[in-house]
Write an enzyme that holds these catalytic residues in place. Structure first.
Site, PDB file in Angstrom:
ATOM      1  N   LYS A   1      43.244  32.358 -49.515  1.00 48.57           N
ATOM      2  CA  LYS A   1      43.650  33.569 -50.226  1.00 48.57           C
ATOM      3  C   LYS A   1      42.431  34.360 -50.688  1.00 48.57           C
ATOM      4  O   LYS A   1      41.720  33.950 -51.599  1.00 48.57           O
ATOM      5  CB  LYS A   1      44.526  33.272 -51.448  1.00 48.57           C
ATOM      6  CG  LYS A   1      45.208  34.553 -51.918  1.00 48.57           C
ATOM      7  CD  LYS A   1      45.634  34.562 -53.369  1.00 48.57           C
ATOM      8  CE  LYS A   1      44.608  35.054 -54.330  1.00 48.57           C
ATOM      9  NZ  LYS A   1      44.302  36.513 -54.258  1.00 48.57           N
TER      10      LYS A   1
ATOM     11  N   GLY B   1      39.741  28.795 -63.351  1.00 50.66           N
ATOM     12  CA  GLY B   1      39.401  27.442 -62.910  1.00 50.66           C
ATOM     13  C   GLY B   1      40.007  26.379 -63.819  1.00 50.66           C
ATOM     14  O   GLY B   1      40.519  25.360 -63.363  1.00 50.66           O
TER      15      GLY B   1
ATOM     16  N   GLU C   1      29.686  35.193 -69.213  1.00 54.32           N
ATOM     17  CA  GLU C   1      29.261  35.743 -67.930  1.00 54.32           C
ATOM     18  C   GLU C   1      29.545  37.238 -67.939  1.00 54.32           C
ATOM     19  O   GLU C   1      30.671  37.663 -68.195  1.00 54.32           O
ATOM     20  CB  GLU C   1      30.054  35.056 -66.815  1.00 54.32           C
ATOM     21  CG  GLU C   1      29.604  35.441 -65.440  1.00 54.32           C
ATOM     22  CD  GLU C   1      30.238  34.583 -64.362  1.00 54.32           C
ATOM     23  OE1 GLU C   1      31.462  34.383 -64.388  1.00 54.32           O
ATOM     24  OE2 GLU C   1      29.495  34.117 -63.484  1.00 54.32           O
TER      25      GLU C   1
ATOM     26  N   CYS D   1      27.556  34.737 -59.270  1.00 52.36           N
ATOM     27  CA  CYS D   1      27.759  33.657 -60.235  1.00 52.36           C
ATOM     28  C   CYS D   1      26.452  32.998 -60.639  1.00 52.36           C
ATOM     29  O   CYS D   1      26.331  32.497 -61.750  1.00 52.36           O
ATOM     30  CB  CYS D   1      28.751  32.637 -59.695  1.00 52.36           C
ATOM     31  SG  CYS D   1      28.380  32.145 -58.023  1.00 52.36           S
TER      32      CYS D   1
ATOM     33  N   GLY E   1      35.725  31.340 -58.590  1.00 48.56           N
ATOM     34  CA  GLY E   1      36.131  32.479 -59.408  1.00 48.56           C
ATOM     35  C   GLY E   1      35.787  32.224 -60.856  1.00 48.56           C
ATOM     36  O   GLY E   1      34.823  31.510 -61.162  1.00 48.56           O
ATOM     37  N   SER E   2      36.589  32.773 -61.744  1.00 46.57           N
ATOM     38  CA  SER E   2      36.257  32.698 -63.165  1.00 46.57           C
ATOM     39  C   SER E   2      36.540  31.309 -63.740  1.00 46.57           C
ATOM     40  O   SER E   2      37.422  30.581 -63.269  1.00 46.57           O
ATOM     41  CB  SER E   2      37.056  33.743 -63.934  1.00 46.57           C
ATOM     42  OG  SER E   2      38.429  33.477 -63.830  1.00 46.57           O
ATOM     43  N   THR E   3      35.811  30.965 -64.770  1.00 43.86           N
ATOM     44  CA  THR E   3      35.997  29.675 -65.441  1.00 43.86           C
ATOM     45  C   THR E   3      37.394  29.595 -66.052  1.00 43.86           C
ATOM     46  O   THR E   3      38.036  28.543 -66.033  1.00 43.86           O
ATOM     47  CB  THR E   3      34.901  29.478 -66.509  1.00 43.86           C
ATOM     48  OG1 THR E   3      33.646  29.337 -65.818  1.00 43.86           O
ATOM     49  CG2 THR E   3      35.138  28.244 -67.350  1.00 43.86           C
ATOM     50  N   GLU E   4      37.867  30.730 -66.560  1.00 45.79           N
ATOM     51  CA  GLU E   4      39.191  30.759 -67.175  1.00 45.79           C
ATOM     52  C   GLU E   4      40.279  30.325 -66.177  1.00 45.79           C
ATOM     53  O   GLU E   4      41.093  29.439 -66.457  1.00 45.79           O
ATOM     54  CB  GLU E   4      39.445  32.187 -67.670  1.00 45.79           C
ATOM     55  CG  GLU E   4      40.649  32.351 -68.537  1.00 45.79           C
ATOM     56  CD  GLU E   4      40.968  33.832 -68.741  1.00 45.79           C
ATOM     57  OE1 GLU E   4      40.104  34.683 -68.492  1.00 45.79           O
ATOM     58  OE2 GLU E   4      42.120  34.112 -69.121  1.00 45.79           O
TER      59      GLU E   4
HETATM   60  P1  NAD Z   1      39.500  35.490 -61.045  1.00 42.55           P
HETATM   61  O1  NAD Z   1      39.036  34.115 -61.288  1.00 42.55           O
HETATM   62  O2  NAD Z   1      40.690  35.983 -61.768  1.00 42.55           O
HETATM   63  O3  NAD Z   1      39.832  35.668 -59.476  1.00 42.55           O
HETATM   64  C1  NAD Z   1      39.286  34.893 -58.430  1.00 42.55           C
HETATM   65  C2  NAD Z   1      40.382  34.594 -57.407  1.00 42.55           C
HETATM   66  O4  NAD Z   1      41.404  33.793 -58.001  1.00 42.55           O
HETATM   67  C3  NAD Z   1      41.105  35.812 -56.850  1.00 42.55           C
HETATM   68  O5  NAD Z   1      41.431  35.578 -55.499  1.00 42.55           O
HETATM   69  C4  NAD Z   1      42.377  35.857 -57.691  1.00 42.55           C
HETATM   70  O6  NAD Z   1      43.437  36.517 -57.069  1.00 42.55           O
HETATM   71  C5  NAD Z   1      42.677  34.402 -57.856  1.00 42.55           C
HETATM   72  N1  NAD Z   1      43.449  34.057 -59.057  1.00 42.55           N
HETATM   73  C6  NAD Z   1      43.520  34.725 -60.232  1.00 42.55           C
HETATM   74  N2  NAD Z   1      44.290  34.077 -61.108  1.00 42.55           N
HETATM   75  C7  NAD Z   1      44.724  32.959 -60.488  1.00 42.55           C
HETATM   76  C8  NAD Z   1      45.539  31.856 -60.885  1.00 42.55           C
HETATM   77  N3  NAD Z   1      46.065  31.772 -62.106  1.00 42.55           N
HETATM   78  N4  NAD Z   1      45.752  30.859 -59.996  1.00 42.55           N
HETATM   79  C9  NAD Z   1      45.205  30.902 -58.778  1.00 42.55           C
HETATM   80  N5  NAD Z   1      44.435  31.919 -58.336  1.00 42.55           N
HETATM   81  C10 NAD Z   1      44.189  32.932 -59.186  1.00 42.55           C
HETATM   82  O7  NAD Z   1      38.284  36.460 -61.257  1.00 42.55           O
HETATM   83  P2  NAD Z   1      38.351  38.053 -61.612  1.00 42.55           P
HETATM   84  O8  NAD Z   1      39.436  38.368 -62.583  1.00 42.55           O
HETATM   85  O9  NAD Z   1      38.362  38.782 -60.352  1.00 42.55           O
HETATM   86  O10 NAD Z   1      36.950  38.215 -62.350  1.00 42.55           O
HETATM   87  C11 NAD Z   1      36.868  37.919 -63.737  1.00 42.55           C
HETATM   88  C12 NAD Z   1      35.539  37.297 -64.053  1.00 42.55           C
HETATM   89  O11 NAD Z   1      35.358  36.096 -63.329  1.00 42.55           O
HETATM   90  C13 NAD Z   1      34.342  38.128 -63.688  1.00 42.55           C
HETATM   91  O12 NAD Z   1      34.051  39.057 -64.674  1.00 42.55           O
HETATM   92  C14 NAD Z   1      33.274  37.090 -63.535  1.00 42.55           C
HETATM   93  O13 NAD Z   1      32.720  36.803 -64.787  1.00 42.55           O
HETATM   94  C15 NAD Z   1      34.022  35.886 -63.037  1.00 42.55           C
HETATM   95  N6  NAD Z   1      33.886  35.692 -61.579  1.00 42.55           N
HETATM   96  C16 NAD Z   1      33.118  34.678 -61.118  1.00 42.55           C
HETATM   97  C17 NAD Z   1      32.962  34.506 -59.774  1.00 42.55           C
HETATM   98  C18 NAD Z   1      32.111  33.425 -59.214  1.00 42.55           C
HETATM   99  O14 NAD Z   1      31.650  33.539 -58.090  1.00 42.55           O
HETATM  100  N7  NAD Z   1      31.896  32.335 -59.916  1.00 42.55           N
HETATM  101  C19 NAD Z   1      33.583  35.342 -58.873  1.00 42.55           C
HETATM  102  C20 NAD Z   1      34.414  36.359 -59.364  1.00 42.55           C
HETATM  103  C21 NAD Z   1      34.545  36.510 -60.723  1.00 42.55           C
END
Ligand code: NAD
Ligand code: MN
Length: 486
Positions: free
Chosen positions: A191, A248, A396, A299, A243-246
């Site tokens: 995805k 994760g 971050e 990241c 993706g985000s720690t939240e």
């Molecule tokens: P996010 O974690 O929400 O999104 C990353 C991916 O996860 C996307 O494909 C999204 O659709 C998917 N996703 C979102 N919520 C989900 C859930 N509950 N269950 C499963 N999948 C889900 O990141 P964001 O909102 O795009 O960015 C927010 C913050 O995250 C940024 O400001 C940055 O600090 C951080 N970030 C970190 C990385 C990294 O490489 N570590 C990458 C993107 C964003």
């Protein structure tokens, strides 16, 4: 460091836009990729993907619903048996083919990354695309050598892998996820992030051209909800998330009571240390690249600069001069250093954290540069006098903003560098080898660069400690995330 950037240093050029001229067949609409075919979503929903540099819609993307997810998981399950039983050298041939096709199409794929994501074309062209191809080449080479990767053990694939990726390096993150999983004999449901899905669907066309067996890779586009459904799906054996720690943490919570395997690559708040014995001009280049690369949407970005107190005035003066030479603007201009901020929410978050830091007493340093009227933009920014308690030092920011702090002794440098919930990466600038080795062993970070920054190689593992996640991508370690050892 690209040639343009070196020429740029010293501010002796005259400005002439050099626009990338490759035309790219962006389709008016993109469907889901399930069982080797492009299929419309069962719910009939589509959403727009825009160009963040202009706010104009580029295309519309299918929104996967749970029936589509069921179909994708079923296809991946059917494909698993023949794919995992295929001799490794045959699987490797497909991966080599995919790698070569990415290379062949890299100019148009770079344009897609830049239009859909806002990153400078020279970065898409010189970083994202070569790295994505290199990743497939690298893991293609492992496909028939798993017995050598794990001597005396049998490496068995896990099954169907659900892979969720972010928007900062869309195609490269797809490559990081797919290549090792496929080399080990798994099948995948991927995805992409909702704001940057186009290149993944062009990758799907490449998979078709490579005649990858149907169902081995399925690509489901959609919002966070699609990701959540994928994580919850009972037919998935492994979740890999970047993706985000939240998010994760939410995923870890969902997966904990199940048999699913999990790897997480989450956020970072890297400390970038500069000592008084460092080669200062080189260090300035590394620090600038470390935070402004990809607008800071990285990241492992070096977002906390820790400067030894005695050289703070010199470092600040040089940084201030250097960021004034960075060209901010049209990502399709080959000379652009800083492109568009990827999305409106990301821009809002950067503004909020910078505004908060100024309120908390940090000094704002920005060059006077004219920003385009439309699109999402933020100038290269230094925040001087940040302290460990400021929000911007802890969270971050994922933007072109460098927080500057100081230290007196190496011990204090380590203490401040490690004072973060994250542990993904760090950087050190010092001329003294023994000091570097000592610091490397004390920094709690998955990757530590010394006298360089943001160097990547598919053979080198990448991943974090603490709230930056667990599991490694890249190298032989990256295979471990996709096998069970017997
Ligand atoms: P996010 O974690 O929400 O999104 C990353 C991916 O996860 C996307 O494909 C999204 O659709 C998917 N996703 C979102 N919520 C989900 C859930 N509950 N269950 C499963 N999948 C889900 O990141 P964001 O909102 O795009 O960015 C927010 C913050 O995250 C940024 O400001 C940055 O600090 C951080 N970030 C970190 C990385 C990294 O490489 N570590 C990458 C993107 C964003
Ligand atoms: Mn987009």
């Amino acid at each position: 460091m690209t040639e343009e950037r070196r020429l740029n240093f010293g501010g002796k050029w005259t400005y002439a836009p050099a626009l990338e001229s490759a035309t790219v067949p962006i389709a008016p609409r993109y469907e889901l990729f399930i069982d080797g075919k492009f299929v419309p979503p069962k719910g009939g929903g589509y959403f727009a993907s825009i160009n963040p540099a202009t706010e104009e819609p580029l295309t519309e993307i299918a929104r996967a619903e749970s029936a589509d997810l069921d179909a994708a998981v079923a296809a991946a399950r059917r494909a698993f048996e023949p794919w995992s039983k295929m001799p490794g050298r045959e699987r490797g041939k497909y991966l080599f083919r995919i790698a070569r096709l990415i290379q062949e199409k890299s100019r148009e794929l770079a344009v897609i990354e830049t239009l859909d994501g806002g990153k400078p074309i020279k970065e898409s062209r010189d970083f994202d695309l070569p790295q994505a191809a290199a990743h497939f080449f690298y893991y293609a080479g492992w496909a028939d050598k798993l017995d050598y990767a794990f001597p005396g053990r049998r490496a068995k694939p896990l099954g169907v892998c659900g892979q969720i990726i972010p928007w900062n390096f869309p195609l490269l993150m797809a490559a990081w996820k797919l290549a090792p999983a496929l080399a080990c004999g798994n099948t995948c449901v991927l995805k992409p992030a909702e704001t940057s899905s186009i290149s993944a669907l062009h990758l799907a066309q490449i998979l078709q051209e490579a005649e990858l067996p149907e169902g081995v890779v399925n690509i489901l586009t959609g919002p966070a909800e699609t990701g959540r459904a994928l994580v919850e799906h009972a037919g998935i054996d492994k979740i890999a998330f970047t993706g985000s720690t939240e998010v994760g943490k939410q995923i870890a919570h969902t997966v904990a009571p199940t048999n699913k395997k999990l790897t997480l690559e989450l956020g970072g708040k890297a400390a970038h240390l500069i000592f008084e014995d460092a080669p200062i001009d080189q260090a300035i280049e590394g620090i600038v690249a470390g935070i402004f690369f990809n607008q800071g949407h990285v990241c492992c970005a070096g977002s906390r600069l820790l400067v030894q107190e005695s050289i703070l005035p010199a470092v600040l003066a040089k940084l201030r001069d250097r960021i004034a030479t960075l060209r901010v603007g049209d990502p399709m201009d080959k000379n652009t250093d800083l492109g568009a901020i990827h999305s409106r929410p990301q821009l809002d978050k950067i503004r909020e954290l910078v505004g908060g830091a100024v309120e908390e007493g940090a000094e704002l340093i920005q060059p006077s540069c004219s920003l385009p009227g439309r699109g999402y933009w933020f100038p290269p920014t230094l925040l001087n006098g940040v302290t460990a308690t400021h929000r911007v030092a802890r969270e971050e920011i994922f933007g072109p903003v460098l927080s500057v702090m100081t230290f007196r002794t190496p011990g204090e440098a380590i203490e401040r560098a490690n004072n973060t919930p994250y542990g993904l990466s760090a950087g050190i600038w010092s001329d003294k080898g023994s000091k570097v080795f000592d610091l490397v062993s004390k920094l709690r970070a998955g990757v530590v660069w010394a006298n360089t920054y943001n160097k990547f190689d598919p053979a080198s593992p990448f991943g974090g400690y603490k709230e930056s996640g667990f599991g490694r991508e890249g190298g032989v370690h990256g295979l471990l995330s996709y096998v069970k050892l017997e």
